[in-house]
Design an enzyme around this catalytic site. Structure first.
Site: not given
Length: 703
Positions: A75, A77, A102, A105, A127, A317-318, A320, A341, A396
């Site tokens: 992902w 974008p 779309e 991705k 890489k 997506e974060v 996910r 944490d 925490e």
């Protein structure tokens, strides 16, 4: 305090609400719960539920297909184009382009070779080549990389394809969730007396048996998620799906966890979802060349004190990425739960910086609360406890957010425990600022018992925070430089060592018995580990001298560290037998300022502590609920624990029908210059008074 109870019916869900006096205290938790339900509904609608959504590590990054081919997916974008390069194609930057899909991705499929082997061999370096809209060419590790390594001459970690033909398979099932949680906080890299980075294998062979012997039933593993900077203690994560390669391979970590499970020990991961390293070449920051990929853009995306990036929890997506990350560690490595944490930083837009929380509800409900983060934590807890009923989650949080450890159906965040972070600070403050005769007994008891009713806490006298350079452990505050010269049993105890050893035991038992519903100890502190903890860095000439745990001190028969170790072991085994951590909060019958005495009952065990530096007491009346005879079960003055052996353990103490301090019965104790833990059905009676010792020991009794 807001309470929401949900009762499911065949056709609907009814809520019984207990409204507080101030509407805001009710409306905001209800709003959070509504946002949480909306997230679950969206997951069901868009992703067909959270099960597949949280398995996205099976489709993102690189995954071998049934055909033998490899599917790469990312992902990004903000990227203009993506290419794959590495050992497999001679580091050609353009021969293997990704195809744009779309929603930002990108995908690339590599068919198998003619012999059906994968196009990218196991342990090949890779890489992602990112072409940005600003015409930059960036070389990145996949955010989903499962293994990254670094050469000795490099400071950057490289993505290494991990796909062994015969991966390690777990043999032993997860242990059942224990009724009492006794946690051994651990760091694999420092778990050796040698001045080097220790390994997963060393921990499996040499440390796990000690943890089992000590009576801890849970390990909290720190610094496992890969972090480029070793001295960050694992809190500047660069690769979220990769187990740190500085300690060994993923299979060696799996073997560690499997062996812990064989021993009946749970393993929790210290998970860092509150922030991420600012590294770009081997971290998440600016993965696609933009400031906003994975994180908030601008100042909101940076933590001013930690110098790290802050996730955008509103991004699909974060979510996910992070929720799949939790699922990955549970499925692939078979962790048993998480210590989250930096939860305080997540809960508030101000991240707790410069805040001194008083407990007023206005501090917890308002626009300064980051609802996106709160809802993420609610969803994470819901998914974890739905998929893994015995999963343990610990927050925490230093702020005392109400409902953090209450069920989601009650409007809470769903954590099982929170850390009682005020307790270690109180002990350090006392040792730094007050003489023994000036200890405020009432304030000590208040700090140990000041927790929200119905929300379980993990108590601890000290953790890794107190061991770090710039601070001191309890043992070092108590005994300081004499730990280097006067810990041998071949010489008489000095007054400093005697006081230090006795108070070290008493502080830990008092915290264990009164401070919470679980207990935590940082590795080595159980035996009074000398010195501080400092990782290799420029400021210490890259030395490993303080980045180790000297377990060899315990193995040396004539050193008193062995006695502290023995007391810690007996304390845990006594709790395992009587279960005070799993019992309701203690009933305190005495907190006498003049006498410096604390007495309480918990789990049919009576604890008696005398913190007076110079006064013993004969015929001291102790209130108890249960009539009968009491006997000593744990005595900090026993010789094997570094005490003076002044108590007769065959003595029986009988109760009288004399009401005292709110209890229907009481008994006379001949001397209370020690700490006791007792329980009904046994009797305790001291037959001879004890002369004033250099410092008061600890004693445990069971009726």
């Amino acid at each position: 305090q807001f309470v929401l109870k949900a009762n499911a019916t065949p056709n609907s869900e009814r809520f019984r609400l207990h409204l507080p006096r101030e509407p805001s205290s009710f409306l905001l938790p209800l709003r959070r719960y509504g946002l949480f339900q909306k997230q679950l509904h969206l997951l069901e609608e868009v992703e067909n539920g959270f099960d597949q959504f949280t398995r996205s590590y099976q489709t993102f990054g690189v995954n071998r297909q049934a055909s033998g081919g490899l599917l790469f997916k990312e992902w990004a974008p903000g990227a203009e184009a993506l290419f794959l390069t590495g050992d497999f194609n001679g580091w050609d930057n353009f021969s293997h382009p990704y195809t744009k899909k779309e929603f930002g991705k990108w995908e690339l499929y590599l068919p198998p070779q003619e012999d059906r082997s994968p196009a990218v061999p196991h342990l090949s370096k890779l890489k992602v080549v990112v072409h940005t809209k600003n015409r930059e060419r960036l070389y990145r590790n996949s955010p989903w990389a499962k293994y990254v390594t670094k050469n000795d001459t490099s400071v950057v970690y490289d993505w290494v394809h991990w796909d062994p033909l015969q991966p390690y398979l777990h043999i032993h099932p997860r242990p059942k969730k224990p009724r009492s949680l006794r946690i051994y906080e651990s760091h694999v890299g420092i778990a050796s007396p040698e001045g080097k980075i220790a390994s997963y294998t060393n921990f499996t062979v040499n440390v796990l048996p000690r943890i089992k012997d000590l009576g801890y039933n849970c390990i909290q593993l720190m610094a496992v998620m890969e972090h480029a900077y070793y001295a960050s203690f694992g809190y500047q994560v660069t690769s979220f799906f990769a187990a740190s390669s500085r300690y060994g391979t993923p299979d060696e970590l799996k073997k560690l966890i499997d062996e812990a499970h064989r021993l009946g020990i749970l393993v929790l991961l210290d998970v860092v979802h509150s922030h991420a390293s600012k590294n770009t070449e081997d971290g998440l920051s600016r993965f696609d060349g933009t400031d906003s990929c994975f994180f908030h853009e601008g100042p909101r995306g940076e933590h001013s004190l930690w110098g790290s990036r802050l996730f955008n929890y509103s991004s699909w997506e974060v979510r996910r990425f992070l929720l799949s990350n939790l699922r990955w560690w549970m499925e692939e490595y078979r962790f048993d739960g998480f210590r989250f944490d930096g939860v305080t930083s997540m809960l508030y837009h101000h991240h707790g910086v410069g805040m001194s929380f008083s407990g007023d509800y206005s501090e917890y409900f308002g626009l300064h609360v980051d609802e996106e983060s709160v809802v993420y934590l609610m969803v994470a807890n819901h998914i974890l406890h739905s998929l893994y009923p015995d999963c343990i989650t610990i927050a925490e949080d230093v702020s005392g957010m109400p409902g953090l450890c209450r069920r989601l159906a009650e409007g809470g965040c769903g954590f099982d425990y929170r850390l009682a972070m005020a307790i270690p600070d109180k002990w350090i403050q006392i040792l730094k600022e007050y003489k023994d005769e000036d200890w405020n007994i009432g304030n000590i008891v208040y700090t140990l018992t000041n927790r929200r009713y119905g929300e379980k806490c993990i108590s601890y006298a000290e953790s890794h925070d107190q061991a770090l350079v710039g601070d001191k452990t309890l043992a070092f505050w108590l005994m300081d430089k004499e730990m280097y010269t006067n810990m041998s049993t071949f010489i008489p105890m000095t007054a400093v060592i005697d006081r230090g050893i006795q108070l070290h035991k008493m502080i830990r038992l008092l915290t264990h018995g009164l401070g919470g519903e679980g207990y935590l100890n940082f590795m080595g502190n159980e035996f009074g580990h000398p010195e501080w903890l400092d990782f290799p860095r420029k400021g210490n000439n890259e030395s490993y001298h303080y980045a180790r745990r000297q377990y060899n001190l315990v193995d040396t028969d004539h050193l008193r560290y062995r006695q502290l170790y023995a007391f810690d072991r007996e304390m845990n085994h006594t709790e395992d037998k009587y279960g005070w951590l799993a019992s309701p909060p203690a009933y305190i019958t005495a907190k006498h300022e003049g006498d410096k005495v604390i007495i309480f009952e918990r789990a049919s065990v009576v604890f008696i502590f005398n913190f007076h530096p110079s006064q013993s007491y004969s015929s001291y009346r102790v209130a108890v609920e249960m009539p009968g005879k009491y006997k000593i079960k744990l005595d900090s003055d026993a010789v094997q624990y570094g005490g003076h052996g002044r108590l007769d353990h065959s003595t029986e103490f009988f109760t009288e029908a004399v009401p005292f301090n709110g209890r229907p019965h009481s008994m006379l104790v001949s001397t209370v210059q020690y700490t006791f833990a007792t329980a009904p059905a046994l009797a305790v009676r001291f037959t001879h008074p004890v002369q004033r010792p250099p410092q008061q020991p600890t004693l445990a009794m069971r009726p």
